[in-house]
Write a protein that holds these residues in place. Structure first.
Motif, PDB file in Angstrom:
ATOM      1  N   ARG A 188       0.855  -1.204   0.000  1.00  0.00           N
ATOM      2  CA  ARG A 188       0.000   0.000   0.000  1.00  0.00           C
ATOM      3  C   ARG A 188       0.884   1.246   0.000  1.00  0.00           C
ATOM      4  O   ARG A 188       0.584   2.233  -0.680  1.00  0.00           O
ATOM      5  N   GLU A 240      -2.929   8.390   1.341  1.00  0.00           N
ATOM      6  CA  GLU A 240      -2.426   7.667   2.515  1.00  0.00           C
ATOM      7  C   GLU A 240      -2.728   6.189   2.320  1.00  0.00           C
ATOM      8  O   GLU A 240      -3.653   5.837   1.571  1.00  0.00           O
ATOM      9  N   GLN A 241      -1.999   5.366   3.054  1.00  0.00           N
ATOM     10  CA  GLN A 241      -2.204   3.913   2.919  1.00  0.00           C
ATOM     11  C   GLN A 241      -3.673   3.503   3.070  1.00  0.00           C
ATOM     12  O   GLN A 241      -4.150   2.612   2.380  1.00  0.00           O
ATOM     13  N   ALA A 242      -4.376   4.175   3.985  1.00  0.00           N
ATOM     14  CA  ALA A 242      -5.772   3.792   4.247  1.00  0.00           C
ATOM     15  C   ALA A 242      -6.671   4.017   3.028  1.00  0.00           C
ATOM     16  O   ALA A 242      -7.804   3.512   2.976  1.00  0.00           O
ATOM     17  N   GLN A 243      -6.172   4.777   2.049  1.00  0.00           N
ATOM     18  CA  GLN A 243      -6.987   5.042   0.853  1.00  0.00           C
ATOM     19  C   GLN A 243      -6.705   4.042  -0.274  1.00  0.00           C
ATOM     20  O   GLN A 243      -7.282   4.135  -1.359  1.00  0.00           O
ATOM     21  N   HIS A 266     -11.346   8.147   1.595  1.00  0.00           N
ATOM     22  CA  HIS A 266     -11.307   7.215   2.731  1.00  0.00           C
ATOM     23  C   HIS A 266     -12.575   6.369   2.871  1.00  0.00           C
ATOM     24  O   HIS A 266     -12.499   5.158   3.063  1.00  0.00           O
ATOM     25  N   SER A 282     -12.805   3.638   0.246  1.00  0.00           N
ATOM     26  CA  SER A 282     -11.769   2.611   0.437  1.00  0.00           C
ATOM     27  C   SER A 282     -12.135   1.690   1.594  1.00  0.00           C
ATOM     28  O   SER A 282     -11.933   0.471   1.535  1.00  0.00           O
ATOM     29  N   LYS A 283     -12.669   2.294   2.637  1.00  0.00           N
ATOM     30  CA  LYS A 283     -13.046   1.500   3.810  1.00  0.00           C
ATOM     31  C   LYS A 283     -14.113   0.455   3.435  1.00  0.00           C
ATOM     32  O   LYS A 283     -14.022  -0.704   3.837  1.00  0.00           O
TER      33      LYS A 283
END
Ligand code: PMP
Ligand code: GLU
Length: 399
Positions: A73, A89-92, A254, A257-258
């Motif tokens: 990621r 960001e990695q979370a995306q 975000h 992606s979540k």
């Protein structure tokens, strides 16, 4: 017992079916030239294969987080920053089993029953079926050759309804090979922001562009408002000759992606751990291998286009990227090919396979029934032989 109505309404992929058929005929000893599925004929570069082998030896053989390893990621975030000027960001980032899976996750995450997705035709056939699988409705815009198959603002406005949720972009395009320029992208970005709809931007062919005056621009880089409405889809299948490794990814806001990560955690757990490690090497390593493959594809593009131009009843635009030639065969309609009258691109493709053992994709499922698509991700020698045979078939057509 009646099985799922939705599943039964979905048509299996013709690109996949044609390549299987070509492989079967080849295995039966027939001299098949395959211009079917778009799959690079190069081997995966050595350092990427080695990274996969190293991953096995170092025990990277267990489940990873559903959305992908932190290393991959992060490699995707770094790539997007370095090559596309984008901050994620990695979370995306969600890593999936090929860009096809990434796209399916995206449609499942955004669509409610009956919501519409605008898809400009010609389009890669799987988009429409994926939208239907997710309970949505594909709304097709029939773009025009004289507009280089780019949708216009008027066409986009006419396709829009209260139910529109998203629009799909593919640049460089499968099947036309055309590349959207900044003005084309800006028009779509302005429209998406004004109507508050999402853009699914399939950038899988971004590195395969052959003309110095064309460049890849990600629509998400055109400003914060469009960044907030874009799901970028990309992967390593095409640019790193890694079709069998099955790694694709999305970069998205975000909240989206979540949802995609959550869906994937139930449907697939994580993508293959070894392939993820190899993809880190692909993204972080030297990009010379991509440049070398691109040089070869350009030679093939130039050659296949020159050959097609010399065949009187076929018509195509010069592809600018990807590895497809998209040709109008309606000039052959009404002609007789060894006893069969050609009335569609499907007839043309069937006659070509039966008589000359050349596999091409008829494009009705891409929204353009008068066209065939030739993948030139095969050797120059094959392209020469295949084009000789196509030329011969067209010359042998009778009134
Ligand atoms: N998008 C486009 C436009 C494609 O042509 C393909 C080809 N398979 C994909 C997505 C999916 O690629 P993959 O699943 O192999 O990563
Ligand atoms: N995307 C490639 C094609 O269009 C591979 C086959 C597929 O996934 O449809 O031919």
């Amino acid at each position: 017992m009646e099985l799922s109505k939705r599943a039964m309404s979905i048509k299996a992929s013709t690109t996949m079916a044609i390549s299987s058929r070509a492989a079967e005929l080849k295995a039966a000893g027939l001299p098949v030239i395959a211009f079917g599925a778009g799959e690079p004929d190069f081997d995966t570069p050595e350092h990427i294969r080695q990274a996969g082998i190293d991953a096995i030896h170092s025990g990277q053989t267990r489940y990873t987080p559903a959305a992908g390893t932190p290393a991959l990621r992060q490699a995707v975030c770094d790539k997007l920053k370095r090559e596309n000027g984008l901050d994620y960001e990695q979370a995306q980032i969600v890593i999936s089993n090929g860009a096809k899976h990434s796209l399916m996750n995206a449609f499942l995450a955004i669509l409610n029953e009956g919501e519409e997705v605008i898809i400009p035709a010609p389009f890669w056939l799987s988009y429409a079926e994926m939208v239907r699988i997710a309970g949505g409705v594909p709304v097709i815009i029939h773009t025009k050759k004289e507009n280089q198959f780019m949708m216009t603002k008027e066409e986009l406005e006419a396709a829009y309804t209260e139910k529109t949720k998203a629009v799909v972009l593919t640049s460089p395009s499968n099947p036309t090979g055309q590349v959207m320029d900044r003005a084309d992208l800006q028009m779509v970005a302005d429209f998406a922001v004004e109507k508050d709809i999402l853009v699914i931007s399939d950038e899988i062919y971004e590195k395969l562009i052959y003309d110095a005056d064309k460049e890849h621009i990600s629509i998400a880089s055109l400003g914060k408002e469009i960044y907030d409405r874009t799901i970028i889809v990309n992967g390593v299948s095409k640019s790193y000759a890694m079709t069998g490794w099955r790694i694709g990814y999305t970069a998205a806001p975000h909240a989206i992606s979540k949802l995609m990560a959550s869906l994937q955690s139930h449907m697939a757990s994580n993508p293959n751990s070894i392939a993820q490690a190899a993809t880190v090497a692909a993204l972080n390593g030297s990009q010379d291998c991509v440049k070398e493959m691109c040089v070869e594809f350009k030679k093939r593009r130039d050659y296949i286009f020159e050959r097609e131009e010399a065949i009187p009843m076929l018509q195509a635009l010069k592809p600018q990227g990807a590895f497809y030639l998209f040709a109008d065969v309606s000039g052959t309609y009404g002609k007789n090919s060894n006893g069969t009258v050609i009335r569609s691109a499907a007839d043309f493709a069937a006659a070509l396979l039966d008589q000359k053992y050349v596999a091409v994709v008829p494009c009705a499922d891409f929204g353009m029934p008068d066209y065939i698509r030739l993948s030139y991700a095969t050797s120059l020698e094959n392209i020469r032989e295949g084009m000789d045979r196509i030329e011969a078939m067209v010359k042998e057509l009778k009134d």
